[in-house]
Design a protein around this motif. Structure first.
Motif, short mmCIF file in Angstrom:
data_model
loop_
_atom_site.label_atom_id
_atom_site.label_comp_id
_atom_site.label_asym_id
_atom_site.label_seq_id
_atom_site.Cartn_x
_atom_site.Cartn_y
_atom_site.Cartn_z
N UNK A 245 59.77 -6.88 11.27
CA UNK A 245 58.54 -6.20 10.88
C UNK A 245 57.45 -7.23 10.61
N UNK A 246 56.58 -7.42 11.57
CA UNK A 246 55.52 -8.43 11.42
C UNK A 246 54.57 -8.05 10.29
N UNK A 247 54.24 -6.76 10.19
CA UNK A 247 53.29 -6.33 9.16
C UNK A 247 53.83 -6.60 7.76
N UNK A 269 55.73 -10.62 26.71
CA UNK A 269 55.30 -10.05 27.99
C UNK A 269 55.26 -8.53 27.93
N UNK A 270 56.15 -7.91 27.15
CA UNK A 270 56.17 -6.45 27.05
C UNK A 270 54.87 -5.90 26.50
N UNK A 271 54.11 -6.71 25.77
CA UNK A 271 52.88 -6.23 25.17
C UNK A 271 51.77 -6.00 26.19
N UNK A 275 52.11 0.83 25.37
CA UNK A 275 53.10 1.60 24.62
C UNK A 275 54.09 0.72 23.87
N UNK A 276 54.12 -0.58 24.15
CA UNK A 276 55.05 -1.49 23.45
C UNK A 276 54.41 -2.23 22.29
N UNK A 277 53.11 -2.16 22.15
CA UNK A 277 52.42 -3.02 21.18
C UNK A 277 52.74 -2.67 19.73
N UNK A 278 53.25 -1.48 19.49
CA UNK A 278 53.69 -1.15 18.14
C UNK A 278 54.82 -2.03 17.66
#
Length: 471
Positions: A245-247, A269-271, A275-278
């Motif tokens: 959890x980065x946040x 790369x997925x970012x 839809x993956x940025x969460x």
């Protein structure tokens, strides 16, 4: 060699590369070479006379290729994707042909400014704000090392300019997940923190860092007079692609004045997919982050993207600026020699530029979604049968599994699954990585080669089931 000979051999080599890539699927994925076999094919002494390039090209097939594991093979499921697209190969060729030295703006202005352009394109592609500025590093390992050097100097008020870590101040402490990449530990050791002041925090059932234990470790260190300095969040750990959890980690970093570095080496790369940025929500609060376009994306090794929110701090930590490197343009331009460890630097930005010009954002997004769908398909097959077990969630493209056999204890299960891996890998039709996860032997399937289609994943699943029955 003159220009005419270069053209002749160059055309021959390009044809050879194209034929190699077209025929990849017919080759055994993992090299069958035994230790010393490749070396034995070469003379003990260098050639006395030159003009032997035809012999060298002929020896590629005869002597070199038997010792190559084919990372771009469509049935390569080991380690991590390491895609080298045709466009990237051409970019590397152009960079080598130009032979630019990009240590400063003046040594080749285009090497600096093209890098600034493509790193900003990349920033936009993964949804980072303009608060971040990027620079190309060779690998995530050196980027993470650089991040911890920056953390060290922030936490010690630039002690390197005086007595460094010999000043007698209370030790600085680094925190990371126990599932983080080994480069985090290596970076902490090389940066002088000391193993005694590296805290590898246990993880939860999803293999993400346990925030309660992280907070407890920080508070305990504060109580005994230590100085919390750096926190590394893993977005896509090497073993299972688990997501910290980065946040929440950003909250702790801000509360205790720590540097927050995000290691998203493969998962970044997925970012490119909105839809993956969460998965890395809160990344805007990081001090630095790294991901590798030379993995899942398609830019040939090596090219890591390192982003910072305060490039001036990075420059202050990394710069030495001797008189013989100063130029009249200093202060107006970026001199990337001051943004990382090495002084000299290749024109790596060319292969990223060529690659993006070839595939475009939409083309890359289509392939990434294909890979994610293939991973979900394999996960569903595993979950649907009783004799296979999935050991981790599948947020990205890596599926961690093992075969179960009634009556076997953990040691016997480990040997059983290692034998399955051996049969798959030595059979040549596919290659996957056996690995340990919290004491359990697993088979780690990393999907993401450019050429990998559903049929290749289906063939791997069939081979896994066949091997499990034969063992």
């Amino acid at each position: 060699m003159d220009a005419q000979e270069f053209r002749r051999l160059g055309y021959q080599l390009v044809d050879w590369i194209a034929e190699y890539r077209e025929g990849l699927e017919r080759l055994p994925v993992m090299s069958p070479a035994k230790p010393g076999e490749v070396r034995a094919a070469f003379p003990d002494h260098p050639p006395l006379h030159g003009g032997r390039m035809d012999q060298a090209l002929a020896a590629l097939d005869r002597d070199v290729m038997p010792g190559i594991t084919h990372w771009n093979h469509p049935s390569f499921f080991a380690y991590f994707p390491s895609n080298t697209s045709y466009a990237s190969i051409l970019g590397d060729l152009a960079a080598s042909g130009i032979g630019a030295q990009g240590m400063s703006w003046q040594t080749s202005p285009a090497a600096t400014e093209v890098e600034e352009v493509v790193m900003d394109w990349l920033r936009q592609m993964v949804g980072l704000s303009p608060a971040f500025t990027g620079v190309i590093h060779d690998t995530a390992s050196t980027a993470t090392f650089t991040a911890l050097l920056c953390a060290r100097e922030k936490g010690s008020d630039y002690a390197q300019n005086e007595e460094g870590l010999q000043s007698g101040e209370a030790p600085l402490v680094v925190y990371a997940s126990d599932q983080g990449h080994s480069s985090i530990e290596k970076a902490a050791l090389l940066a002088g923190f000391g193993r005694s002041f590296l805290r590898l925090i246990p993880t939860d059932d999803n293999h993400a860092i346990r925030l309660d234990l992280l907070q407890e470790a920080i508070e305990k260190d504060l109580e005994i007079g230590l100085r919390p300095c750096a926190l590394v969040a893993c977005v896509g750990t090497t073993g299972t692609t688990s997501i910290d959890s980065v946040a929440a980690m950003a909250d702790l970093a801000e509360q205790h004045g720590m540097w927050l570095h995000v290691d998203a080496a493969m998962a970044g790369t997925a970012m490119v997919l909105p839809e993956c940025r969460g998965m890395w929500a809160g990344v805007e609060r990081a001090d630095s982050l790294v991901f590798n376009p030379h993995k899942w994306m398609g830019v040939g090794f090596d090219l890591s993207a390192y982003y910072v929110r305060d490039p001036q701090h990075l420059i202050r930590v990394m710069s030495t600026n001797p008189s013989y490197l100063r130029t009249a343009q200093d202060g107006q331009v970026s001199n990337f020699r001051d943004w990382h460890i090495q002084l000299g630097r290749r024109f790596r930005a060319l292969k990223l530029w060529f690659y993006l010009m070839d595939v475009g954002v939409e083309g890359l997004q289509t392939r990434l979604r294909r890979d994610l769908e293939n991973a979900q398909w394999l996960m569903q097959q595993v979950d649907a049968v009783a004799d296979w077990e999935r050991l981790a969630p599948v947020p990205l493209q890596t599926v961690c599994i093992r075969h179960l056999r009634p009556g076997l204890d953990e040691a016997a299960l480990a040997a059983h699954n290692l034998e399955i891996a051996r049969r798959i890998n030595e059979g040549g039709k596919a290659y996957l990585t056996p690995s340990l996860l919290k004491g359990k032997q697993m088979l780690r399937v990393s999907i993401g080669a450019e050429a990998t289609e559903r049929r290749h994943v289906e063939a791997l699943w069939a081979a896994l089931k066949q091997a499990s029955e034969a063992v």
